[in-house]
Design a protein around this motif. Structure first.
Motif, PDB file in Angstrom:
ATOM      1  N   VAL A  41      28.051 -56.940  34.863  1.00 24.24           N
ATOM      2  CA  VAL A  41      29.263 -56.604  34.139  1.00 24.24           C
ATOM      3  C   VAL A  41      29.245 -57.400  32.842  1.00 24.24           C
ATOM      4  O   VAL A  41      28.653 -58.479  32.782  1.00 24.24           O
ATOM      5  CB  VAL A  41      30.524 -56.923  34.983  1.00 24.24           C
ATOM      6  N   ARG A  42      29.860 -56.862  31.808  1.00 27.61           N
ATOM      7  CA  ARG A  42      29.864 -57.555  30.529  1.00 27.61           C
ATOM      8  C   ARG A  42      31.265 -57.568  29.943  1.00 27.61           C
ATOM      9  O   ARG A  42      32.110 -56.740  30.284  1.00 27.61           O
ATOM     10  CB  ARG A  42      28.896 -56.906  29.546  1.00 27.61           C
ATOM     11  N   GLU A  68      33.607 -54.869  31.378  1.00 25.88           N
ATOM     12  CA  GLU A  68      33.048 -53.520  31.470  1.00 25.88           C
ATOM     13  C   GLU A  68      31.897 -53.514  32.456  1.00 25.88           C
ATOM     14  O   GLU A  68      30.912 -54.233  32.284  1.00 25.88           O
ATOM     15  CB  GLU A  68      32.561 -53.046  30.100  1.00 25.88           C
ATOM     16  N   TRP A  69      32.024 -52.708  33.473  1.00 32.36           N
ATOM     17  CA  TRP A  69      30.943 -52.558  34.437  1.00 32.36           C
ATOM     18  C   TRP A  69      29.736 -51.948  33.742  1.00 32.36           C
ATOM     19  O   TRP A  69      29.856 -50.989  32.980  1.00 32.36           O
ATOM     20  CB  TRP A  69      31.409 -51.673  35.600  1.00 32.36           C
ATOM     21  N   VAL A  70      28.554 -52.492  34.010  1.00 28.94           N
ATOM     22  CA  VAL A  70      27.333 -52.062  33.338  1.00 28.94           C
ATOM     23  C   VAL A  70      26.401 -51.313  34.276  1.00 28.94           C
ATOM     24  O   VAL A  70      25.956 -50.202  33.982  1.00 28.94           O
ATOM     25  CB  VAL A  70      26.588 -53.261  32.728  1.00 28.94           C
ATOM     26  N   GLN A  86      20.202 -47.193  45.845  1.00 30.99           N
ATOM     27  CA  GLN A  86      21.321 -46.698  45.056  1.00 30.99           C
ATOM     28  C   GLN A  86      21.442 -47.511  43.779  1.00 30.99           C
ATOM     29  O   GLN A  86      21.634 -48.729  43.833  1.00 30.99           O
ATOM     30  CB  GLN A  86      22.619 -46.782  45.859  1.00 30.99           C
ATOM     31  N   ILE A  87      21.320 -46.845  42.658  1.00 31.78           N
ATOM     32  CA  ILE A  87      21.417 -47.471  41.343  1.00 31.78           C
ATOM     33  C   ILE A  87      22.295 -46.616  40.453  1.00 31.78           C
ATOM     34  O   ILE A  87      22.129 -45.401  40.394  1.00 31.78           O
ATOM     35  CB  ILE A  87      20.024 -47.639  40.701  1.00 31.78           C
ATOM     36  N   HIS A  88      23.216 -47.250  39.761  1.00 31.98           N
ATOM     37  CA  HIS A  88      24.092 -46.543  38.836  1.00 31.98           C
ATOM     38  C   HIS A  88      24.238 -47.323  37.541  1.00 31.98           C
ATOM     39  O   HIS A  88      24.125 -48.546  37.525  1.00 31.98           O
ATOM     40  CB  HIS A  88      25.469 -46.306  39.462  1.00 31.98           C
ATOM     41  N   TYR A  89      24.504 -46.583  36.459  1.00 34.79           N
ATOM     42  CA  TYR A  89      24.677 -47.171  35.150  1.00 34.79           C
ATOM     43  C   TYR A  89      25.922 -46.618  34.478  1.00 34.79           C
ATOM     44  O   TYR A  89      26.291 -45.459  34.680  1.00 34.79           O
ATOM     45  CB  TYR A  89      23.491 -46.870  34.237  1.00 34.79           C
ATOM     46  N   TYR A 130      27.203 -61.376  29.471  1.00 33.33           N
ATOM     47  CA  TYR A 130      26.776 -60.590  30.619  1.00 33.33           C
ATOM     48  C   TYR A 130      26.804 -61.444  31.881  1.00 33.33           C
ATOM     49  O   TYR A 130      26.261 -62.542  31.915  1.00 33.33           O
ATOM     50  CB  TYR A 130      25.367 -60.042  30.398  1.00 33.33           C
ATOM     51  N   TYR A 131      27.438 -60.914  32.899  1.00 28.85           N
ATOM     52  CA  TYR A 131      27.574 -61.604  34.175  1.00 28.85           C
ATOM     53  C   TYR A 131      26.909 -60.807  35.287  1.00 28.85           C
ATOM     54  O   TYR A 131      26.911 -59.573  35.263  1.00 28.85           O
ATOM     55  CB  TYR A 131      29.048 -61.780  34.555  1.00 28.85           C
TER      56      TYR A 131
END
Length: 122
Positions: free
Chosen positions: A37-38, A46-48, A57-60, A94-95
């Motif tokens: 998340v950034r 904001e979710w990254v 499972q991968i999402h952007y 970025y976290y």
């Protein structure tokens, strides 16, 4: 306790690339979903991107899709974010978070690291 340490940020020009890393400790990394998340200047979180524990499972976020790649190495307890074709709007702290969804309805989930600063400027 859970500790997450991000690294790899820096000052780059538009179009450059960076790879962020997040090393986790204090928990079984391989069994936990992870995300990035950034938070940019003057902006809310904001979710990254996110990747589940099994890597199936991968999402952007739409804003980074096609440019960023999330991955993990469970043997190293490390989460990565390969960032290509960086844009000024990518400037943010970025976290990494030990949750697939780091924010729900404005509420932070899981444990957030200290963050690493990414600055994209010409």
């Amino acid at each position: 306790e859970v500790h997450l340490v991000e690294s790899g940020g820096g000052l780059v020009q538009p179009g450059d690339s960076l790879t962020l890393s997040c090393v986790g400790s204090g928990f079984t990394f391989a069994t936990r979903d992870m995300s990035w998340v950034r938070q940019g200047p003057g902006k809310g979180p904001e979710w990254v991107s996110a990747i589940n524990s099994g890597e199936g499972q991968i999402h952007y976020a739409d804003s980074v899709k096609g440019r960023f790649t999330i991955s993990r190495d469970n043997n190293k307890n490390t989460l990565y974010l390969q960032m290509n074709n960086l844009k000024p709007e990518d400037t943010a702290v970025y976290y990494c978070v030990d949750s697939y969804l780091p924010i729900v309805g404005g509420t932070k989930l899981g444990t957030w690291g200290q963050g690493t600063q990414v600055t994209v400027s010409s």
